[in-house]
Scaffold this active site. Structure first.
Site, short mmCIF file in Angstrom:
data_model
loop_
_atom_site.label_atom_id
_atom_site.label_comp_id
_atom_site.label_asym_id
_atom_site.label_seq_id
_atom_site.Cartn_x
_atom_site.Cartn_y
_atom_site.Cartn_z
N HIS A 211 0.85 -1.19 0.00
CA HIS A 211 0.00 0.00 0.00
C HIS A 211 0.89 1.24 0.00
CE1 HIS A 211 -3.16 2.84 1.18
NE2 HIS A 211 -4.01 1.90 0.81
N ASP B 33 -7.99 -5.12 -0.21
CA ASP B 33 -8.46 -5.98 -1.30
C ASP B 33 -8.12 -7.45 -1.11
OD1 ASP B 33 -7.55 -3.19 -3.15
OD2 ASP B 33 -9.59 -3.97 -3.07
#
Ligand code: SDX
Length: 439
Positions: free
Chosen positions: A306, A363
């Site tokens: 991320h 996700d």
């Protein structure tokens, strides 16, 4: 710590103010940099650049903290509903009972889409990607609501926001029904937001789908967890488009397009495709992780890493629990969930991932949950968009109501120096030669 930064260029020193945020986040304000130094900054990918002051969401990537309007995501996941969270993000505080009743009533009132819009689905091929259809239908929907384009009054804004969040659900379900050749199912006013969506997705003319409470609760959680995330790629896109004065529908339709990319919202579908491939081909997980680490490897561990979180994404922690709970309650074990857990374990014990502080993101587990509900993989990012809509609207509102000027970044030009136009009969097949340059 000083409240100014000093930059020395060509022997000349310039003081730049430091801006400090609510949680002590600090930024060098370069608003006056070009006019005082003739220089701009360069930060490809904006990893070090704050584009705005925003009061909507706070993320601390080092500590794995996420708060919507100051409220920790864990508390919202535990106690709130998606409709209530929408109000919180857009208006900055939790609604009173009266406000929530009115707000929820708007969602019910505007859950239908214009009959003319339904006809658009006849024009899309069944293989049309749901994200392309969603983006198109949001703008198409605005054609039927011209009064929603100029949102000068708070009431018009509130109705437009409720309409968009309510209708995106109806559009998504209708798009799915049209793609599988089933008749479109109309919403039912007595159903709540999530139950109504599942009803529109899975009911048939001769048999209503009774949404099971566990799937409804899991969907509610997914939408709350996806509702906003500070200046991510799609929310920044919405702000960019909003800054030109574009209406809310056009700005959010642009957000859908930005979210579609596999490095952003498209990752939830990519994760399930990756897990399915690992399962079908019985791939050794340690070998797969070795492949991912390869310097030249184009393969990424989807759902991992991320730009901001250098810690476990707090949303992934919650979604992992939701996946376990839902699959247990539905008595629908999924080998992909087991593979995901083992893959996480291999990666989190591997120096490559540890050194780069790569952890599961939102996700990594969301797709397994959506799959358990029967949502097709090509609609996973549509579900992300449904959740993110209130965050996009809150960002649109912050730009629209603020004094923020047009977003127009500068650049460093690295192209050709000045040169003259060369008539076509003078151009050689091998391309332009030195003699054609303006030098
Ligand atoms: C979302 O911004 C948001 O808030 C987004 C989001 C939201 O709610 O809106 O949180 C939602 O988009 C989550 C992210 C979903 N995307 C993925 O899961 C795709 C896989 N992840 C990566 O592509 C990547 O981690 C990004 C794009 C998410 C972030 O990439 P960065 O910050 O640009 O980091 P990078 O590409 O510079 O990587 C740093 C290093 C590199 O290795 P080195 O060059 O240092 O050797 O880490 C490696 C990368 O190769 N790396 C990975 C990896 N992610 C980063 N290696 C393998 N697998 C990965 N997933």
């Amino acid at each position: 710590m000083s409240d100014t930064a000093k930059i020395v260029i060509g022997g000349a020193a310039h003081d730049l103010p430091i801006v400090v945020g609510t949680e002590g986040d600090r930024a060098v304000d370069i608003t006056k940099l070009r006019v005082t130094t003739g220089h701009v900054t360069l930060d490809e990918g904006y990893a070090n650049t704050g584009s705005c002051r925003s009061a909507i969401t706070f993320v601390d990537g080092e500590k794995g903290i996420l708060r919507y309007r100051g409220i920790p995501i864990e508390q919202l996941a535990m106690n709130s509903t998606f409709v209530e969270t929408c109000w919180l993000l857009i208006y900055g505080r939790l609604p009173t009972q009266e406000q929530l009743k009115t707000w929820s009533g708007l969602f019910t009132r505007y859950e239908m889409i214009h009959e003319g819009l339904y006809k658009h689905f006849d024009g899309f091929p069944p293989t049309g990607h749901p994200m392309a259809i969603l983006s198109a239908m949001i703008n198409a929907g605005s054609c039927y609501e011209p009064d929603m384009m100029e949102m000068e009054s708070d009431t018009t804004f509130q109705v437009a926001a409720a309409r968009l969040i309510s209708k995106i659900r109806t559009i998504a379900a209708a798009s799915y029904k049209a793609s599988i050749g089933q008749p479109i199912v109309y919403p039912k006013p007595h159903l709540d937001y999530c139950s109504n969506f599942l009803h529109m997705m899975f009911s048939l003319p001769y048999r209503d789908y009774e949404p099971d409470p566990d799937s409804v609760a899991a969907l509610q959680m997914i939408l709350i967890l996806h509702a906003d995330h500070e200046q991510n790629c799609s929310s920044s896109t919405v702000r960019m488009v909003a800054s030109s004065g574009a209406n809310m529908f056009a700005s959010c339709a642009a957000g859908v397009c930005a979210l579609w990319g596999r490095l952003h919202g498209g990752a939830n579908a990519a994760v399930v495709e990756m897990l399915q491939q690992l399962h079908d081909q019985r791939v050794d997980l340690k070998e797969y992780v070795t492949l991912v680490k390869g310097k030249e490897s184009p393969v990424r561990l989807m759902g991992f890493g991320h730009r901001v979180y250098k810690q476990y994404d707090p949303r992934a922690t919650i979604l992992k629990e939701v996946a376990d709970r839902l699959l247990g309650r539905l008595k629908r074990p999924d080998p992909l969930l087991e593979i995901a857990k083992r893959l996480e374990d291999v990666a989190l014990n591997d120096p490559y991932f540890i050194e780069r502080r790569l952890y599961p993101n939102v996700d990594f587990y969301s797709g397994v949950i959506l799959r358990a509900m029967g949502i097709p993989v090509n609609m996973f990012t549509v579900m992300f968009a449904m959740g993110r809509m209130p965050g996009w609207i809150a960002n649109w509102k912050e730009v629209h109501n603020g004094a923020i000027a047009l977003y127009r970044p500068r650049q460093v030009y690295v192209g050709e120096p000045e040169r003259r136009y060369v008539p076509i009969h003078e151009r050689s097949a091998a391309g332009e030669s030195g003699r054609e340059s303006g030098r």
